[in-house]
Design a protein around this motif. Structure first.
Motif, mmCIF file in Angstrom:
data_model
loop_
_atom_site.group_PDB
_atom_site.id
_atom_site.type_symbol
_atom_site.label_atom_id
_atom_site.label_comp_id
_atom_site.label_asym_id
_atom_site.label_seq_id
_atom_site.Cartn_x
_atom_site.Cartn_y
_atom_site.Cartn_z
ATOM 1 N N UNK A 82 91.627 -5.094 -2.493
ATOM 2 C CA UNK A 82 91.556 -3.755 -3.528
ATOM 3 C C UNK A 82 90.906 -2.762 -2.719
ATOM 4 N N UNK A 83 90.619 -1.384 -3.079
ATOM 5 C CA UNK A 83 90.108 -0.461 -2.476
ATOM 6 C C UNK A 83 88.954 0.223 -3.325
ATOM 7 N N UNK A 84 87.924 0.671 -2.831
ATOM 8 C CA UNK A 84 86.755 1.375 -3.540
ATOM 9 C C UNK A 84 86.585 2.721 -2.925
ATOM 10 N N UNK A 85 86.491 3.751 -3.967
ATOM 11 C CA UNK A 85 86.173 5.117 -3.424
ATOM 12 C C UNK A 85 85.013 5.516 -4.503
ATOM 13 N N UNK A 86 83.928 6.133 -3.762
ATOM 14 C CA UNK A 86 82.821 6.763 -4.302
ATOM 15 C C UNK A 86 82.865 8.272 -4.464
ATOM 16 N N UNK A 87 83.257 8.627 -5.640
ATOM 17 C CA UNK A 87 83.312 10.232 -5.899
ATOM 18 C C UNK A 87 82.242 10.809 -6.257
ATOM 19 N N UNK A 88 81.863 11.549 -5.442
ATOM 20 C CA UNK A 88 80.231 12.521 -5.953
ATOM 21 C C UNK A 88 80.667 13.308 -6.941
ATOM 22 N N UNK A 89 81.868 13.908 -6.975
ATOM 23 C CA UNK A 89 82.029 15.324 -8.100
ATOM 24 C C UNK A 89 83.340 14.978 -8.524
ATOM 25 N N UNK A 90 83.472 15.605 -9.489
ATOM 26 C CA UNK A 90 84.839 15.867 -10.202
ATOM 27 C C UNK A 90 85.952 16.036 -9.163
ATOM 28 N N UNK A 91 85.767 17.157 -8.295
ATOM 29 C CA UNK A 91 86.806 17.350 -7.153
ATOM 30 C C UNK A 91 87.171 16.270 -6.283
ATOM 31 N N UNK A 92 85.789 15.443 -5.876
ATOM 32 C CA UNK A 92 86.428 14.381 -5.078
ATOM 33 C C UNK A 92 87.282 13.326 -5.910
ATOM 34 N N UNK A 93 87.153 12.988 -7.100
ATOM 35 C CA UNK A 93 88.027 12.005 -7.915
ATOM 36 C C UNK A 93 89.233 12.530 -7.812
ATOM 37 N N UNK A 94 89.608 13.897 -8.299
ATOM 38 C CA UNK A 94 90.682 14.597 -8.308
ATOM 39 C C UNK A 94 91.519 14.151 -7.075
ATOM 40 N N UNK A 95 90.920 14.888 -5.782
ATOM 41 C CA UNK A 95 91.445 14.818 -4.659
ATOM 42 C C UNK A 95 91.871 13.488 -4.232
ATOM 43 N N UNK A 96 91.026 12.399 -4.178
ATOM 44 C CA UNK A 96 91.559 11.038 -4.202
ATOM 45 C C UNK A 96 92.846 10.596 -4.851
ATOM 46 N N UNK A 97 92.762 10.902 -6.238
ATOM 47 C CA UNK A 97 93.775 10.411 -6.993
ATOM 48 C C UNK A 97 95.333 11.270 -6.622
ATOM 49 N N UNK A 98 95.005 12.647 -6.301
ATOM 50 C CA UNK A 98 96.235 13.401 -5.801
ATOM 51 C C UNK A 98 96.743 12.884 -4.433
ATOM 52 N N UNK A 99 95.995 12.204 -3.648
ATOM 53 C CA UNK A 99 96.241 11.914 -2.192
ATOM 54 C C UNK A 99 96.972 10.550 -2.620
ATOM 55 N N UNK A 100 96.551 9.685 -3.606
ATOM 56 C CA UNK A 100 97.510 8.394 -3.645
ATOM 57 C C UNK A 100 98.984 8.758 -4.217
ATOM 58 N N UNK A 101 98.780 9.725 -5.356
ATOM 59 C CA UNK A 101 99.943 9.994 -5.955
ATOM 60 C C UNK A 101 100.923 10.471 -5.007
ATOM 61 N N UNK A 102 100.642 11.352 -3.991
ATOM 62 C CA UNK A 102 101.479 12.176 -2.926
ATOM 63 C C UNK A 102 101.819 11.021 -2.011
ATOM 64 N N UNK A 103 100.816 10.157 -1.593
ATOM 65 C CA UNK A 103 101.260 8.955 -0.432
ATOM 66 C C UNK A 103 102.278 8.253 -0.855
ATOM 67 N N UNK A 104 102.243 7.778 -2.256
ATOM 68 C CA UNK A 104 103.228 6.808 -2.625
ATOM 69 C C UNK A 104 104.314 7.276 -3.628
ATOM 70 N N UNK A 105 104.438 8.586 -3.317
ATOM 71 C CA UNK A 105 105.570 9.398 -4.072
ATOM 72 C C UNK A 105 105.623 8.956 -5.362
ATOM 73 N N UNK A 106 104.553 9.159 -6.209
ATOM 74 C CA UNK A 106 104.569 8.605 -7.448
ATOM 75 C C UNK A 106 104.977 9.685 -8.548
#
Length: 492
Positions: A82-106
């Protein structure tokens, strides 16, 4: 949605919600029913206070060693692929989720109920992404989404403010034809949601507790939707508050017992799940498994007088005993975290400028502290917030300061205080209304104040404040005369 749910002021929100009699009736029914179920379930467990103390010890131990357990958990998730990401802020969490959605063409996303995903505003983000659709699969959250993303009003029962007739009207927009019987409404929702589960590319969930020594996540739910969210889609994203972690499954078992009995009055909820990335010998589960550990202001409490708030296991028991929540509902708080726990947590996460009114939305009766399964001293933490705002941040000023100084001078001077006592009855005549004497109003001194000025205004807007008695009728005068009479009769 994010942490903040309204642009109205606290007074405006309260005025609006106090007029919502249907909501108040729903909350009253829910609170009363939950009291019976909750206390019965706790009694069946036996030695409830000892269980509370154990839960408190587990949570405090974990918080005191939080970096170590987070590192252990992260390492174990990655050992399993698995993969773990530490999100300091709300924006960090959003950006990481957005990145996965775009990369995997969700394209299609299903979500199970999660306060953290709401806190960091994932749903509004998805709504703005072209070609991406998201559906909340918890029944209550699904109802709110279908009602144009209405705000949740409870952390366990998000749609408690709605009755079944309102739910029927919401479902009619989706083509529902039938009665307002809960069974029929649930069957209709299940039919729609089953199709969404089978089509989903991505499942998103929260996390009740992360298990440090195994890298698994623990979900406690009343519906099967969370299990479907983590078993059907090939990609899974878990968002967890960084404090929601336990050393091992043994501690999770203790906290699950406390959570289920406190949240819904059951020995165990319908589904208690421990999950992670799909193993090679398993037929279902996510092939790509991501955990986002969210700070978003939680570290503000570490090492401070507010650290105990991070013990919270999100059971909602404090909401179910709170008299203020009973009257203004969840929407009155303007935060996704309402009630006593929200009044303490929201200023920690969002600051006093946004949520500085909430620590004052309490009678300080202490019912929340008494019911908390992990013994968070909620009413004391509310006082701590008030202390910080008044003493350290000096946020109280202007007319409040002037009023308090005037009161201090009057009460500090015996001569001035006696003068006020002689004129307070006559002086209050202009802001007094008449009311007939009743059992509920035994101390009626020619009426009640209903338009008191300055700091007392909020009190008299909602309560009857008896008019001060005439000087000859007040306690001090009576006591003085009583002492004279007692002396004349030789102390008899």
């Amino acid at each position: 949605m994010g942490l903040k749910t309204s642009t109205l002021s606290f007074d405006e929100r309260c005025t609006e919600n106090i007029e919502d009699k249907q909501m108040q009736a729903a909350l009253k029914k829910s609170q009363d029913a939950q009291w019976i179920k909750r206390e019965g379930a706790r009694e069946e467990l036996g030695n409830w206070e000892q269980w509370r103390e154990l839960g408190q010890q587990i949570r405090q131990h974990t918080l005191n060693h939080l970096p170590d357990y987070l590192e252990q958990f992260s390492d174990n998730v990655e050992k399993q692929g698995g993969h773990v990401f530490f999100a300091k802020t709300e924006e960090d969490a959003q950006n990481f989720v957005r990145k996965i959605v775009l990369e995997k063409e969700i394209k299609k996303i299903v979500k199970s109920k999660s306060m953290v995903t709401t806190e960091v505003g994932l749903d509004p983000m998805f709504e703005k992404m072209p070609g991406v659709s998201v559906v909340e699969t918890d029944l209550a959250e699904f109802i709110l989404q279908m009602d144009d993303w209405d705000e949740p009003s409870h952390i366990v029962f998000p749609a408690v403010h709605k009755n079944r007739h309102q739910v029927k009207q919401i479902f009619e927009k989706l083509g529902y034809v039938g009665s307002d019987e809960p069974v029929d409404l649930a069957k209709f929702a299940r039919k729609i949601l089953r199709e969404r589960f089978l089509e989903a590319d991505l499942g998103i969930s929260g996390c009740n507790f992360a298990i440090a020594d195994s890298g698994m996540i623990n979900l406690v739910t009343n519906e099967g939707n969370a299990d479907l969210c983590i078993s059907i889609p090939k990609t899974q994203i878990v968002l967890m508050g960084m404090e929601r972690i336990v050393p091992s499954i043994k501690e999770a078992e203790v906290l699950d017992n406390l959570l289920c009995r406190s949240a819904v009055g059951q020995k165990l909820t319908s589904y208690v799940t421990f999950a992670g990335r799909k193993h090679e010998d398993e037929s279902d589960g996510p092939e790509d498994f991501y955990v986002i550990i969210v700070d978003n202001g939680r570290s503000n409490a570490l090492g401070t007088q507010f650290q105990e708030m991070l013990q919270c296991i999100r059971c909602g028991a404090c909401l179910n005993v709170c008299p203020v929540y009973r009257h203004i509902g969840g929407h009155g708080y303007g935060s996704i975290y309402p009630g006593p726990m929200g009044a303490v947590l929201s200023p920690i996460l969002g600051g006093y400028e946004e949520f500085g009114d909430l620590p004052y939305a309490s009678s300080l009766c202490g019912a929340c502290t008494d019911t908390c399964p992990v013994k968070i001293p909620l009413h004391k933490l509310l006082i701590e917030h008030r202390t910080v705002m008044t003493n350290e941040l000096k946020m109280k000023h202007g007319i409040d300061d002037a009023t308090m100084k005037m009161i201090g001078r009057v009460t500090a001077s015996p001569i001035v205080f006696k003068m006020v006592e002689k004129v307070d009855h006559a002086g209050s005549a202009l802001v007094t209304k008449k009311k007939d004497m009743s059992v509920n109003n035994l101390y009626n001194h020619d009426g009640y104040l209903n338009k008191a000025p300055a700091m007392a205004k909020n009190w008299t807007d909602y309560r009857d404040l008896p008019r001060p008695p005439k000087a000859k009728d007040n306690f001090r005068h009576w006591f003085k005369e009583h002492q004279k009479a007692k002396a004349q009769t030789g102390g008899k």
